[in-house]
Structures are given as structure tokens and as C-alpha cells.
Design an enzyme around this catalytic site. Sequence first.
Site, PDB file in Angstrom:
ATOM      1  NE  ARG A  48      -5.392  -0.621   2.156  1.00  0.00           N
ATOM      2  CZ  ARG A  48      -4.359  -0.433   1.475  1.00  0.00           C
ATOM      3  NH1 ARG A  48      -4.537  -1.497   0.550  1.00  0.00           N
ATOM      4  NH2 ARG A  48      -3.407   0.418   1.620  1.00  0.00           N
TER       5      ARG A  48
ATOM      6  CD  GLU B 298      -3.849  -7.590   2.949  1.00  0.00           C
ATOM      7  OE1 GLU B 298      -2.743  -7.096   3.034  1.00  0.00           O
ATOM      8  OE2 GLU B 298      -4.727  -7.464   2.233  1.00  0.00           O
TER       9      GLU B 298
ATOM     10  CG  HIS C 145      -1.634  -6.283  -0.316  1.00  0.00           C
ATOM     11  ND1 HIS C 145      -2.016  -5.615   0.894  1.00  0.00           N
ATOM     12  CD2 HIS C 145      -1.366  -5.232  -1.225  1.00  0.00           C
ATOM     13  CE1 HIS C 145      -2.521  -4.256   0.333  1.00  0.00           C
ATOM     14  NE2 HIS C 145      -1.907  -4.126  -0.676  1.00  0.00           N
TER      15      HIS C 145
HETATM   16  C1  8YV Z   1       1.472  -1.704  -1.493  1.00  0.00           C
HETATM   17  C2  8YV Z   1      -0.867  -0.599  -1.152  1.00  0.00           C
HETATM   18  O1  8YV Z   1       1.658  -3.240  -1.696  1.00  0.00           O
HETATM   19  O2  8YV Z   1      -0.814   1.135  -2.429  1.00  0.00           O
HETATM   20  C3  8YV Z   1      -0.949   0.673  -1.508  1.00  0.00           C
HETATM   21  O3  8YV Z   1      -1.887   1.357  -0.756  1.00  0.00           O
HETATM   22  O4  8YV Z   1      -1.407  -1.331  -0.507  1.00  0.00           O
HETATM   23  C4  8YV Z   1      -0.033  -1.428  -2.132  1.00  0.00           C
HETATM   24  O5  8YV Z   1       0.503  -0.847  -3.721  1.00  0.00           O
HETATM   25  C5  8YV Z   1       1.876  -1.264  -0.566  1.00  0.00           C
HETATM   26  O6  8YV Z   1       1.826  -0.076  -0.052  1.00  0.00           O
HETATM   27  C6  8YV Z   1       3.422  -1.709  -0.265  1.00  0.00           C
HETATM   28  O7  8YV Z   1       3.754  -2.101   1.124  1.00  0.00           O
END
Ligand code: 8YV
Length: 323
Positions: free
Chosen positions: A232, A261, A279
Site C-alpha cells: 500500500r 490513488e 495498482h
Molecule cells: C486489488 C488489493 O487491486 O487485495 C487488495 O487489497 O488492493 C488488490 O488486490 C483490489 O482489491 C481490487 O480492487
Amino acid sequence: MKPAILLVEPMMDAIERELDAAYTVHRLYDASLKTRIQSELGAIRAAVTGGGTGLSADWVARLPALGLVAINGVGTDKVDLAETARRGIHVSTTPGVLTGDIADMAMALLLAVMRRIVEGDRLVRQGRWAAGGQLPLGSRLGGRRLGILGLGQIGRAIARRAEAFDAEILYWNRSPAEMPAGWTAVDTPERLAAEADILVVAVAATPQTESIVSAAVLAALGPEGILVNVARGNVVDETALLHALQQGTIAAAGLDVFRNEPTIDPAFAGLENVVLAPHQGSATLATREDMGRLVLANLADHFAGRTPRTSVNADRIRETHTA
Ligand code: 8YV
């Protein structure tokens, strides 16, 4: 009547079709539906969102019938876990199915940085190679010391991949854990950065890990050091990172995640020594399909009156409500 759910961000078409078949889906990302959603708030019993997007405290407060926040991802940092537990609202994630993809992304960014893949692509496309241009030499991964910050499922998958590239594995993890022989534990993030040539960040975002990659950690990584972040944005002090990249106090970075983001600090775009990704860690067809199926299963559990199968706060809800 079909139960009503809130869909905070788009999912792949096949999954959205299944959502539409089972539920009345209110799409929060579609601005033209805003007024209609306002009049349906009381009926919405579950929300589906991404890990990087979550559901704001404001939205949780506006949904009196909310019983589940189903995250299409593994990060829970954008959902208030104390407030959801207090209200008995389950929060589910999609563990396991995205581990390999995130680890692949870390390796892809690392190799892109070390072998100058993006710079090389530009050199070829823009005709500068044909005109006699040369790409500066890259760097070798084999034999380098790769430090992993946060050795959970994703960190371990990165370590296994990096081992296959003949890198030496060092790691820091908040809680001690049993690790395969040959991986070396280091007791602070700063020492890990000092001992490693490459620092790969795979730690979960929590209040304790906010800016854990601090100015001091970046200084310890040093002018030859490479940073890769697939966790993150807020686990890195981004002001310090930009400064380190601009001043050359670290060599380069490969970044899939950022603060704010998608409107990230524009200073990143002006740097030659970074590879930037929007991302994309879990963004493959197969994985997004697996993640979507797990979201659907958690919704089905919830609406059948069962505990959602990958609820992360079932114990906390039980404790809060029996205390
Ligand atoms: C995804 C993520 O891009 O797993 C997570 O927490 O940030 C990523 O795998 C996201 O959740 C999809 O919107």
C-alpha cells in the site's frame, strides 16, 4: 424480491452478471445513479468493494441495514474494523487466490527496473535504437540480497520466486514465524534495508505500519538500493521516497501502489528511475475471476444467514456482542 447490494467499484463482466442475477445492484461508481441510490440506502444489506477503495465510515453510517462488506481483495485498511464489528457487520476478503499474482507483480516490477525494460521499450519504439542509441547496462538479480518487509503469504511467495532467480533472501516480520532454512531474519526494517540490495514491501497496511519505510529506512537502503512496493502507498513515506529518487540516495523503484490513488503525486511521472503501475497486483483474468467467485460465495453465505466463509472479523463480532 432480490436483496439490494451496493457495488462500490466495477468488477469483471462475468462476475457483475452473476451479481445482477442474484441481487439488485446499486452501482456507486456510476454517477448517473446517485439520486436513485440515495432513496434506496435503507434497503442495502451488503456492499462489495475493492481492497484499495474500501468503504468510508461515512458510507457505513448511511447504510442502516448493512450486514456485510465483501472486499474483492485482501487489504482491510480502508474499512473501519472497530465500527463494523460494533455494528455486527462482517468484513470478508479474498485470501489465497491473489497471492501468486501479487508476487509475480513484485518480480515483474523488480526485473523491469533492473533490466531497464520500460526504458528499452521507449528506445526501440521511438526509433532511437535504429538511430544508434544504446541502453545503459542493467543490473543482475542473481546473487543480490533481497530483503522482504512483511513475510506473510505474499512475502513468502515473493521469497520463493526470488530464490529461483538465485537471490539471497532476508526478511523482517513483525511477529516471529517459522521460515524455510536459508532465509535470514533481520530485527528491524532499517537493518533490513541496510543489509539488502533490494527492499520489497509486502507488509499489510495498519496503523503500526504507516510510513514504516521511512526516510531512515530509505537512507539505509543506499544509493545502489532498489525499492519495490506491492503493498500500500501509505506504508512508505512518499515525500522521503520522492526526495531519495530525485537526489539519487536510492537508485530506483518499482511501484504498484501509491498514496492518493489514482491521482498520485505528479512528481513520480517526472522521474526516469521509477517504473510505475496502476495498482495491478491482482489484475489478471484468472485471479479476478477467482476473487469474484469468493465475493459471490461470501454474499451467498450472508444472505443464507451463515457467517461469510472468509469473514476477517467474525471472532471480533462474537467478542463485541458477547462482552
Ligand atoms: C486489488 C488489493 O487491486 O487485495 C487488495 O487489497 O488492493 C488488490 O488486490 C483490489 O482489491 C481490487 O480492487
